[in-house]
Design a protein around this motif. Structure first.
Motif, PDB file in Angstrom:
ATOM      1  N   UNK A 161      -0.867   0.047  -8.817  1.00 40.09           N
ATOM      2  CA  UNK A 161      -1.316   0.844  -7.666  1.00 40.09           C
ATOM      3  C   UNK A 161      -0.226   1.089  -6.622  1.00 40.09           C
ATOM      4  N   UNK A 162       1.002   0.748  -6.941  1.00 39.67           N
ATOM      5  CA  UNK A 162       2.059   0.892  -5.937  1.00 39.67           C
ATOM      6  C   UNK A 162       2.722   2.264  -6.016  1.00 39.67           C
ATOM      7  N   UNK A 163       2.993   2.812  -4.858  1.00 37.60           N
ATOM      8  CA  UNK A 163       3.709   4.078  -4.763  1.00 37.60           C
ATOM      9  C   UNK A 163       5.141   3.843  -4.278  1.00 37.60           C
ATOM     10  N   UNK A 164       5.407   2.617  -3.880  1.00 38.10           N
ATOM     11  CA  UNK A 164       6.721   2.287  -3.326  1.00 38.10           C
ATOM     12  C   UNK A 164       7.246   1.041  -4.028  1.00 38.10           C
ATOM     13  N   UNK A 200       8.319   5.436  -5.417  1.00 35.93           N
ATOM     14  CA  UNK A 200       9.481   5.795  -4.587  1.00 35.93           C
ATOM     15  C   UNK A 200      10.353   4.553  -4.378  1.00 35.93           C
ATOM     16  N   UNK A 201      11.620   4.648  -4.694  1.00 35.88           N
ATOM     17  CA  UNK A 201      12.475   3.464  -4.608  1.00 35.88           C
ATOM     18  C   UNK A 201      13.033   3.209  -3.206  1.00 35.88           C
ATOM     19  N   UNK A 250       2.882  -2.031  -2.108  1.00 33.11           N
ATOM     20  CA  UNK A 250       4.262  -1.818  -2.552  1.00 33.11           C
ATOM     21  C   UNK A 250       4.705  -3.039  -3.328  1.00 33.11           C
ATOM     22  N   UNK A 251       5.594  -2.795  -4.262  1.00 32.94           N
ATOM     23  CA  UNK A 251       6.040  -3.866  -5.147  1.00 32.94           C
ATOM     24  C   UNK A 251       7.478  -4.247  -4.791  1.00 32.94           C
ATOM     25  N   UNK A 257       3.685  -6.893  -3.429  1.00 33.28           N
ATOM     26  CA  UNK A 257       3.164  -7.348  -4.723  1.00 33.28           C
ATOM     27  C   UNK A 257       4.360  -7.675  -5.617  1.00 33.28           C
ATOM     28  N   UNK A 258       4.096  -8.397  -6.698  1.00 31.79           N
ATOM     29  CA  UNK A 258       5.166  -8.642  -7.663  1.00 31.79           C
ATOM     30  C   UNK A 258       4.938  -7.852  -8.951  1.00 31.79           C
ATOM     31  N   UNK A 259       3.890  -7.013  -8.956  1.00 23.28           N
ATOM     32  CA  UNK A 259       3.748  -6.079 -10.076  1.00 23.28           C
ATOM     33  C   UNK A 259       3.513  -4.678  -9.515  1.00 23.28           C
ATOM     34  N   UNK A 260       3.642  -3.689 -10.367  1.00 20.84           N
ATOM     35  CA  UNK A 260       3.644  -2.309  -9.891  1.00 20.84           C
ATOM     36  C   UNK A 260       2.248  -1.709  -9.701  1.00 20.84           C
TER      37      UNK A 260
END
Lengths: 296, 296, 296, 296, 296, 296
Positions: free
Chosen positions: C25-28, C108-109, C75-76, C20-23
């Motif tokens: 619902x992303x955890x990663x 998480x990065x 993930x973003x 994705x290009x936005x955050x």
């Protein structure tokens, strides 16, 4: 960006420098067509759009020749068309649909190829909007075969197809230096060939196009128009080509005219590890965005 | 060769063809500055000095244009400067020290870059010896930014810094074809830009520099002055550049003048597997050694 | 994406496949750090992030080893950090800020380098959130120098800095086969070196990390851990390295642990025209996204 | 094809486009000499013949300049000579024998090198048939040394040897821009040097050769005559060379003359990954086949 | 450095890391032999010595396996031999003279090739000093032909020549996996082939050489002994080769023995743009310097 | 060689070492299929056949493993199929016709690809002659998709098509390590996957194929079965692959079986400038010619 069942733009490979990713307020729209399905010699133009976008981050936004800055312009990069396997007709049709989509929104298209056969789709999409369209083709090859290896839709036949589609049948060809005996005969008879010598572009092109001031122009630039020394990264390099200085002369002429769409085709970036081919193509893309931004 | 605590020349990477490795009887001194710490696009100029030295073994010692032979000249190759990490100021200062060292011995310096930012150090080292120094810059880029990405000492700002240092503020710029709107405005206003067209070098340069016969000249040659076709091995190639024939014209002009130091910068040899970029740079180095050998 | 005055993510070079290009619902969260300012041998890791993203379009989304599909994960890809010139401290600080930003959002990065020195920033950003953090370093070089060429913040000192920052001082080093006499002495004394032989990874790593099940783990993967034959595209290849099969063994161990962040550094894609280095790095990125997605 | 105990043609590496593989009805015969045993700088011309043949499949059979089509001509490609190790004398003698073989059959030879030293063999084979032979040499180097590194038969001495063999002592040299002081003195004294500037070929060559209309001409083309930008794939590129447009001017002159044999030497294809060098060489080969086909 | 009329060492191409440039206090002497005159497939080993020296600046001076540091050793790099054209006999004789020169000074030679045929010269120079010499050959090819293409002195015959010279006729061959039927028959009959499988080096080599502890050993390492994946930069890569781990096992065996001279041949660096081949060769050179430094 | 209106073999690109150019007395027939029309990632397998033939001149004719020499065998190289543009069905049909042509003459075919989709044509041509045919597929990818991007005939679906054609439905797949979730599920359920680990080939393959001794076997070798380190020159390299040693184990098994045809596909030579990929492919071709020569 999924437009409809068949038409999807994929923007995973980045954007041209300074582009928006939506159409808001844009009068110019870039999209890629990573197609090289009918390439006969050295393939790899499918990587053209991503190479142009990627390398564009290394060029200045200001153009001293046109005295314009990309930062002052608004243009969208839609991404690259998702394209199917198999017969080129499908790809050409997708390009046609994409072009129509932009024309309907009042956006002037700039296509990043891919091989030359995609131009047929762009012309097919534009003719309804601009029946009086004139094509200016910069190319090393005439691309006027009627059929090749049993196929009618490929890079060797593309200008034949375009002429058939075009109501005006008006097309100028510059730089042609390789082809069949029959093609050269036709070029001569139809007086379509403007010039074929580096250093003599400005005058001959200006004169040839003078009568068509204000008419809608489509520029199709097959990068093998350039000399192999400045554009090694193309599938079919042809010795004896043109230099940047010649393209600068083309810019001088076109800026007087009404450019309404353009394409840059046949960049095969992996053939040139020095990347000067991609850098040249990106600088041309910058020029064309600026030329398309000029209101006539 | 350790000069003092900070200044060390490393000669492990070979020498330019025909060089001595000590200064005895030499009036010309080569040294490398393998620095590319502020490169913004494609790095690799750190390998420039070793590439020029290495390839120099493949060129003839005789120059038909100048009718001179390296075998008749005496010049030293000191090796390359050992340089630290981090802020470019340190590197520029080392270059300044090295240049002063040579000037004190009556040796004319020829620097092999590395990126363009090193020129600031050379100019800073020379001005005390030649306050009336005039700079001739061959380059595709104006390099006149005052600051870039928060830094004042880098390849994009180097000529701004040189102008500040130079008492005479006298600088000629030739070949500039890429930059910001502001830079081009300044070039125009200050009338610093001599010419920007391949094939027109001889007359315009000769005329511009005529009034300064006998004055000390510093030539800084950013190799992207050349066209990408003859110099693909540089970080930021810019279409529409100059050819060897143009540099030959520069030689004709400079040989009438009092060249007292020079640099060749921005060779990034690994970008060009054919090595024509390094060969061109080595041939230029040969020319500059000969030009520096002419007593005025 | 401009976060604040200093922190800007640039997504012009495309995204990792399936991102994705936005955050939402992303955890990663993936981001690139195109920095190679302290590279001492062969530069070019600045092109690492774009190469990994670009080539990722050519890999499958399904991983048979982990039996997971990227299509099922969220993930973003934030893009790459805009970074300044000059001293590396600024870059390391930006990486720290970017890492904190993600941690605050519960993301998480996964960093894509760039050179190894960026890891210091990531660790500095994470320690406040996970003071008990444990680092697993896969690398050919110990990177334990206290200072190098007068600088404390660079790829040769990065693990020394990380150890200083880390409250737990807990770090495992695997694959180290090049360094100074002093570094090897320390590795031995501190018993930090797990194994240094291809084919023996599974057991020794599993055993070494067994006591830390559930603890937060940071994986830093310097790609020169791999053998030059499978990873030629890195600045300092070191013969005698590891193979994919060894990394597959690492995956088996890590999937039992609580991986909370990771980086992939030192890809210099232009050194490898066959692109197998970028393909390997992209496949590793796919694995790490999946490992980061496992909830512990 | 085994001719006699020493002379064997190997055709395992393919044929030039449109060639026959037997001599029936042929007036023109191509053969390769994959020799680079005395190369002093960068070797690899042994791969020249196979590269020209291989790439020839990508060029058009029609030549718009000469208005001829390869499909209308009959010519044989005999393959490449099997050559021994060691002293170049053996290779030169084989070339002599091969050339005599063709001359006896009334076939005009076109040699594909290999390094320049092979020309001596061709000239030695032809002089008995055409004692009044005139040589036209396009080259960057004079190749007039009498001896080099203790040897008399190598690429640096080849034209000295040819002059010795040639009863007429008639030789024209064009493009020479690198050599020893002594060589340039001789060129000047003997007035052999026609021109050395791109763009000025047509007139000077035409004028110089005017008196020899109808005389048998041998063209030896060392590809380093060309500028490195269009011919990077040669062992000793020399900046300041010629372009395709210049060779087109050469064609215009030669087509008035009685060309009876020719060679294309010094293509080192692996030095140029973009393959523009091989493409240029193949296009030249096409032109020479056509020129050899013109009956005078 | 001119030794006598024929023997000149050229050190213009740099030195191996940490070398002295004079023989003072040195027990080990490096010199290059940039010869590839009899190469039958892909030439370019003439660039081997300069590539090894150049890349050596990027490797650590400490070797964890041998626990030695180059900084603690004294060794000279004499430069590369100036070699003539033509018959290989002259080159082999120069190598012989150079080797004798070193032996007379009590300096153990380490040759950097160049192609394998140079080994004959080294052996010829050493036998008078060490008549009981034993050769250990690591190679993919047997090199046991008696004659090839009419020549007796070339890379394909080199070990045949060495055996003839060697009083002891004692030679071990390891890694041979390509050759003629006759060569393999001989290898089998003479029981010279130690092992030909990666991973099985340690035991078999140790066992084979056990009886010769204390005897003078010459190691000749044709780099195509390695697998093409780790050593692509060689003229005749042969699939199925050895890895660094295998060479590390060779080191373990040799360090018990009395190594008195060695060569590293067949590096063709331009075939490998990633430079991993040169890096491997430089690391091997570091190991051999250390092994030669061990007093027995 | 024109067989009929559609089927033409073009032998302009040379022949495999030791081949005849006519079928007389031959039991084995090589032909190329330079097709890459459905390649989805990196194209260029069209150059596979010419690369294998060209490089074959550099390999030995003797195989120590099989103790056979090509010089003792008789086999024809027919050249490469002339193929049309457009839909892959036409190409597949031509391959079918060509295969039938050879089968009718009692010649066992060895195809040189080109992309994997051509295998469908070969199988279609063989089934009538050998309805009990068994396929052994060495590959990194399952190629079992039923349809891809709207097409049924492409490299991603080729084994699905082969299974459909094959009466026995008997196929073994070895090395598969990339694919969709669905493909891996099928591989598991159908128990078609023999092994996927380098070093474990011999036993598992031998056991799996034991029951089929004497049955006709078709070997299809997608070169991406190999590890990217030994085979970088392929369109879709997949980390974690096999080595030459594994293929040597395959040879050991196949030599007990009745191999009646084979193909080598997916070599994209221009992606690997070191040419180790082509060398490996040529060595494999040598092995397969020998295996096909064994009468069962």
């Amino acid at each position: 960006m999924k437009i409809n069942q068949n038409l999807t733009f994929n923007n995973s490979e980045g954007i041209f420098i300074g582009s928006q990713t939506n159409c808001k307020d844009c009068k110019i729209g870039i999209y890629g067509v990573p197609y090289d399905g009918t390439t006969s010699f050295r393939p790899g133009t499918r990587f053209g759009p991503s190479a142009i976008r990627n390398i564009s981050n290394g060029i200045e936004s200001f153009c001293p020749q046109l005295n314009l800055d990309l930062e002052d312009l608004k243009y969208v990069d839609l991404g690259s068309l998702d394209i199917p396997f198999g017969a080129p007709e499908k790809v050409i049709n997708l390009v046609k649909q994409a072009t129509i989509l932009l024309m309907q929104k009042g956006i002037k298209p700039l296509l990043l190829g891919g091989e030359h056969s995609i131009t047929e789709g762009a012309i097919a999409g534009i003719v309804d909007f601009h029946p009086e369209l004139i094509i200016l083709q910069l190319d090393a090859h005439a691309d006027l075969r009627d059929e090749w290896l049993g196929s009618k839709h490929n890079h060797a036949c593309v200008m034949r197809r375009c002429i058939e589609i075009l109501p005006s049948k008006k097309i100028f060809q510059m730089g042609i230096r390789s082809g069949t005996s029959k093609e050269f005969k036709e070029l001569k008879e139809k007086k379509r060939l403007i010039s074929h010598q580096s250093g003599q572009v400005a005058k001959s092109l200006d004169k040839a196009m003078q009568p068509y001031l204000g008419m809608p122009i489509y520029l199709t630039l097959d990068l093998d128009w350039f000399d192999p020394s400045v554009m090694p990264g193309t599938g079919t390099p042809e010795p004896g080509g043109f230099l940047w200085q010649d393209f600068a002369a083309v810019i001088e002429v076109i800026k007087k005219h009404n450019l309404i769409a353009a394409d840059i085709v046949e960049l095969a970036p992996k053939l040139d590890h020095s990347e000067i081919s991609s850098i040249l193509a990106a600088k041309i893309a910058r020029s064309l965005i600026m030329l398309l931004s000029l209101e006539k």
